[in-house]
Write an enzyme that holds these catalytic residues in place. Structure first.
Site, PDB file in Angstrom:
ATOM      1  N   ASN A  88       0.805  -1.218   0.000  1.00  0.00           N
ATOM      2  CA  ASN A  88       0.000   0.000   0.000  1.00  0.00           C
ATOM      3  C   ASN A  88       0.842   1.276   0.000  1.00  0.00           C
ATOM      4  O   ASN A  88       0.361   2.326  -0.429  1.00  0.00           O
ATOM      5  CB  ASN A  88      -0.923  -0.006   1.230  1.00  0.00           C
ATOM      6  CG  ASN A  88      -1.623   1.313   1.434  1.00  0.00           C
ATOM      7  OD1 ASN A  88      -2.503   1.680   0.676  1.00  0.00           O
ATOM      8  ND2 ASN A  88      -1.232   2.042   2.472  1.00  0.00           N
ATOM      9  N   TYR A 153       3.655   9.278 -11.084  1.00  0.00           N
ATOM     10  CA  TYR A 153       2.715   8.484 -10.291  1.00  0.00           C
ATOM     11  C   TYR A 153       1.929   7.511 -11.174  1.00  0.00           C
ATOM     12  O   TYR A 153       1.811   6.322 -10.858  1.00  0.00           O
ATOM     13  CB  TYR A 153       1.761   9.420  -9.557  1.00  0.00           C
ATOM     14  CG  TYR A 153       0.797   8.729  -8.620  1.00  0.00           C
ATOM     15  CD1 TYR A 153       1.216   8.270  -7.377  1.00  0.00           C
ATOM     16  CD2 TYR A 153      -0.540   8.545  -8.974  1.00  0.00           C
ATOM     17  CE1 TYR A 153       0.340   7.637  -6.506  1.00  0.00           C
ATOM     18  CE2 TYR A 153      -1.427   7.917  -8.111  1.00  0.00           C
ATOM     19  CZ  TYR A 153      -0.976   7.471  -6.881  1.00  0.00           C
ATOM     20  OH  TYR A 153      -1.856   6.844  -6.017  1.00  0.00           O
ATOM     21  N   LYS A 157       2.014   3.381 -11.042  1.00  0.00           N
ATOM     22  CA  LYS A 157       0.823   2.586 -10.764  1.00  0.00           C
ATOM     23  C   LYS A 157       0.454   1.692 -11.952  1.00  0.00           C
ATOM     24  O   LYS A 157      -0.083   0.580 -11.756  1.00  0.00           O
ATOM     25  CB  LYS A 157      -0.349   3.499 -10.395  1.00  0.00           C
ATOM     26  CG  LYS A 157      -0.146   4.248  -9.085  1.00  0.00           C
ATOM     27  CD  LYS A 157       0.037   3.296  -7.908  1.00  0.00           C
ATOM     28  CE  LYS A 157       0.087   4.000  -6.573  1.00  0.00           C
ATOM     29  NZ  LYS A 157       0.202   3.060  -5.434  1.00  0.00           N
TER      30      LYS A 157
END
Length: 240
Positions: A88, A153, A157
């Site tokens: 996470n 980012y 991801k």
């Protein structure tokens, strides 16, 4: 009863804390890995222990191969029955691509993509000893759609989704599943300023999600032995 243990990175607050607490309430022992906020980590550990389960916190930079190796060795000594890993931990360093600094690109890729890989690599032996396991990677709809100002980012991801599918194929015959969750706009300390912005109108359900929505999906995947290589969006329909 055999011990079932969750290892979660970025587990001291926000989405990670919600996942840790839900798993603790379901009887899992909890090993929280966090980056820097000692007070928040202690608070989350105590809240987990309130469910009468074992819980410990470990400070670790998940982008450091040496720190991950040392932390996993410490967890192995303290816990048995390692059954679930949730990756996470994540950071943002937003900026338009033309102006993005090298360190802002590198830091995000290191934490958000290298970190999960290092955690997976060091957890596989524990899963093999336990004859199975569940890996859950917290990706993002930004990894599916892209997002202006988040080249680093979004790339991290999206890469995490590719990592998820590759690991799922590699480990399927060892009874180890690997799936990803792609949250949309989730109400946390990082997103509280977005609550009343026009961005929310782009969500078909018309509202932000809660961290508990992600936690419930993670618990579902942890108890689903016949789902692997999947990416589940929890985004109110944003990326459909």
């Amino acid at each position: 009863m055999n011990e079932c243990t969750l290892i979660i990175t970025g587990g001291s607050r926000g989405i990670g804390k919600s996942i840790a607490l839900l798993f603790a309430s379901s009887g899992y022992s909890i090993a929280i890995i966090y980056a820097g906020n000692d007070e928040k980590a202690r608070e989350t550990v105590e809240e987990c222990r309130a469910f009468s389960v074992k819980a410990e916190a470990y400070k670790c930079n998940v982008a450091s191969s040496e720190e991950v190796k040392e932390t996993m060795a410490a967890i192995r000594k303290e816990f048995t029955g390692i059954s679930v890993l949730v990756n996470n931990a994540g950071i943002t360093r937003d900026g338009i691509a033309a102006m993005m600094k090298d360190e802002d690109w590198n830091d995000v890729i290191d934490t958000n993509l290298r970190g999960p890989f290092l955690m997976i690599r060091n957890t596989i032996p524990l899963f093999l000893r336990n004859k199975g396991g569940r890996i859950i990677n917290i990706s993002s709809v930004s990894g599916l759609m892209g997002n202006p100002g988040q080249a680093n980012y979004s790339a991290s991801k999206a890469g995490l989704i590719g990592l998820t599918k590759s690991i799922a194929r590699e480990l399927a015959q060892k009874n180890i599943t690997c799936n990803a969750i792609a949250p949309g706009f989730i109400r946390t300390d990082m997103t509280k300023n977005l609550e009343n912005t026009p961005l929310i109108s782009s969500i078909p359900l018309g509202r932000m999600g809660d961290a508990e929505d992600i936690a419930r999906t993670a618990l579902f995947l942890a108890s689903s032995p016949y789902i692997t290589g999947e990416v589940i969006r929890v985004d109110g329909g944003l990326a459909m």
